[in-house]
Design an enzyme around this catalytic site. Sequence first.
Site, short mmCIF file in Angstrom:
data_model
loop_
_atom_site.label_atom_id
_atom_site.label_comp_id
_atom_site.label_asym_id
_atom_site.label_seq_id
_atom_site.Cartn_x
_atom_site.Cartn_y
_atom_site.Cartn_z
N GLY A 1 40.88 45.53 33.27
CA GLY A 1 40.52 44.12 33.04
C GLY A 1 39.04 43.90 33.28
O GLY A 1 38.38 43.15 32.56
N TRP A 41 37.16 45.38 30.38
CA TRP A 41 37.29 44.55 29.18
C TRP A 41 36.06 43.63 29.05
O TRP A 41 35.60 43.36 27.94
CB TRP A 41 38.57 43.69 29.28
CG TRP A 41 38.72 42.72 28.14
CD1 TRP A 41 39.31 42.96 26.93
CD2 TRP A 41 38.29 41.35 28.09
NE1 TRP A 41 39.27 41.84 26.14
CE2 TRP A 41 38.65 40.84 26.83
CE3 TRP A 41 37.64 40.51 28.99
CZ2 TRP A 41 38.38 39.52 26.45
CZ3 TRP A 41 37.36 39.21 28.61
CH2 TRP A 41 37.73 38.72 27.36
N HIS A 42 35.52 43.20 30.20
CA HIS A 42 34.40 42.26 30.14
C HIS A 42 33.11 42.91 29.69
O HIS A 42 32.22 42.24 29.18
CB HIS A 42 34.19 41.61 31.51
CG HIS A 42 35.26 40.62 31.86
ND1 HIS A 42 36.44 41.00 32.46
CD2 HIS A 42 35.33 39.28 31.70
CE1 HIS A 42 37.19 39.93 32.64
NE2 HIS A 42 36.55 38.87 32.19
N GLY A 43 32.99 44.21 29.90
CA GLY A 43 31.75 44.85 29.46
C GLY A 43 31.64 46.27 29.97
O GLY A 43 32.35 46.66 30.90
N PHE A 48 31.26 38.94 25.76
CA PHE A 48 32.42 39.81 25.95
C PHE A 48 33.19 39.97 24.66
O PHE A 48 34.12 40.66 24.56
CB PHE A 48 33.33 39.27 27.05
CG PHE A 48 32.59 39.00 28.35
CD1 PHE A 48 31.60 39.89 28.77
CD2 PHE A 48 32.84 37.90 29.12
CE1 PHE A 48 30.90 39.66 29.94
CE2 PHE A 48 32.16 37.66 30.30
CZ PHE A 48 31.19 38.54 30.70
#
Lengths: 362, 436
Positions: free
Chosen positions: B295, B298-300, B436
């Site tokens: 998770g 996923w943001h970067g 993102f």
Amino acid sequence: MEKMTKTEADSKRDPTATNQGAPAGEVLLAGLVGLLIAIFLNSSVLLTDAKRLPDGSGRSIALAVWNPIESAGSFLGLTWPRAAGDRLLGRSEPEQPIALVRKPIETYTGSEKEEPVVLGVENEQDLKDRPKETLPESPTAQWTVDRPFELWVIGDSMVQFFGDILVSLAETSNSVEATSEPVLASGLSRPDYFDWPTRIAEIMTKHDPDAVVVIFGGNDAQNIKSADGTWLARFEDSWLDEYRRRIGTVMDLVTSDRNRILLWVAQPPMRRQGFDERMQLLNNLYRAEAADRERVQYVDLRGLFTDSSGEYARYLPDDEGKLVDVRLTDGVHLSHWGGEWLSALLLQELRKSPKIDQLWNR
Amino acid sequence: MVWRVVIFGSSLFFYGWWNWRFIILLLWAIGSNWLAGNNIHRCRLSGAQDGVRAWTSVAIASDLTLLGVFKYYDFFAVELSNLLGMGSALPLLELTLPVGISFFTFQAMSYVIDLRRGVVQPMKLLDFAVYLSFFPQLVAGPIVRASEMAPQISTRPDPRQVASGEAFHLILRGLFKKVVISSWLGSNLVDGVFADPQGHSSLDALFGVYGYAIQIYADFSGYTDIAIGCALLLGFRFPVNFDRPYGALSLRDFWRRWHITLSSWLRDYLYIPLGGNRGRTADMYRNVLITMLLGGLWHGSTWNFVVWGAIHGAALIVERSLPTGRLHPIIRWALTFHVVCFAWIFFRAESVSGAWDLVSVIAGFSADTQRLNAGVVLVVVAAIAVQFVTKSASARLVHWISRWPAMVHGIAFGIGLVAIDMMGPEGIAPFIYFQF
């Protein structure tokens, strides 16, 4: 049983809805009325924004749209709530006029200086004056905690990405006080958007810094308006003369009254070729103007932010050979690491003056 | 039919306005997932489980390849090169990250997985194209499931029942959060503290972190409000994405309130398939940690996001293993809020070392201040206090507004736009979640 009534279908589809809906036509009309109200109430601001656009068809169209709307809004008295609100929030205070004591700047003429106005990137090395190896001595040698060495970092959005880092690095000496002042989307081409010469004169008068770091150019490759109100097309001879005059004005504002040091930071290499060429062209103007002035040091960034083949690179090896991303994904601005690299380079440039160097050696 | 074409065309225009080349990526995601989805359904009906698995794998591999190439390749290439001491031996792509790619690929994956599970029926190509490209949520969510959108797309929204009051209210609320709160906190507090932690006192640094917690909430939930409001005007209802997250009394509670559509996606398509709460306690903890690490990623593609995910994962494990429920609610709230804020330091800082610099400044306990003033404190405290306003109070406000005539909504909307523009700073930074 197959067919549900419309109400049943609605309630099944949208059980959480809390409101009574309105017909789409009515809502569309209400939305348009709302936008129309917003446009008229805000017309003076929208017109100001349109005037700040780069010269071109987009600006002309925007002005053709917003001029009559603003006139109508003013005539109907619809612009005063916004103006009153701005006054209430202290947004519309006119800038205090500053007594500019500017050294008269000679208008550049190519024939007098035997120097090409614009050098191609390939001719960059042909400039007669190379960057100074050491900066001249600053007249005040004894900076203390009570009378610190004052450093200002000013310019466009580029400053956002290294200004605070340089401030932090410089202030590792308690005899240094540094300030970073970026103004987004600003430059020397559009004083109607932000008047840097006026602001710089104000900084010189009020704060009397010992050294100034400047970076401009990212927003400057656009048509500029001359004193008589005519637009000068980008990179034509008249544009180059005027832009060089503005560079010279800023350099002289900083360095003429007192023996301040000015570090003029070049634009780094850019990912997009066309933009990079335009920035190199501006760099050549900065370099040429700096070469004429003893206390202006032109800081070239090409060596710092290119790979082994001399090309733009987002990732570059640091001192230990580890790859770090020095540029943001936009291919223009510096990353945090790029900001650290540039700040270190600028501090190194400042420390070329032995007396300034002492600040960090105590 | 026509209205779907109009919405799809508008969505492509909206996406292409930023960079038309990336329309090709979006069309690829639409085409490949729709085709795979149809084959999954066909194989499922005929009982060909191998075919179901194969087509699901193809679709997910295609989606992950998109993400991998554009978002993660350079990160792993650089880390691998550095690990092996190879300099820049691996070629770097240096691609521009297509806006919204993390959102539409996750929606696409949820569609094919749901088809495999038999949770949804295959959508018509145009319906699926509208679902994946729908412009209000295309660039920064919420991540809407096919099961939520398919029924709404398959029938024309009722033009007699447009929730104008709720929609205009949400759009104005979102703009206020973004333009006024987020931008103001960013330029007056947060940016300065994170740019130069060492130049600030502990108190400034602490409020800088609180300020960022409010800023990112105002920014992201503001975008979501605008997206939900715009969709409502077109007759679609998106799921709720934020539910007063800083009122949470535990981290589990926080994740039920923060970016709900992502956390529920991670729960349904990652945590539960990994084993979820089943099996040994150690397995459950492992599943929690993997889910939160991914998770974060996923943001970067930076270590900061990995550390952020790791902090949340570790804190969730600690929370599950200790009897924190016995603590007084105020203590539970304070603990939860500060763990979340601690993790935000790594989320926001330019580097992991920069985050630790800020942590060390806060731990230095110096109380002088350069940044704090009544305005900053008021905004931070008020923004936290608003988290405790009950849902029913918000619903009553929306219900009251909804009773106004549509024309009053429009007029209030126009005046609100001007007021927000007046209160906002000049030059608004892009939405944080656009990256993102």
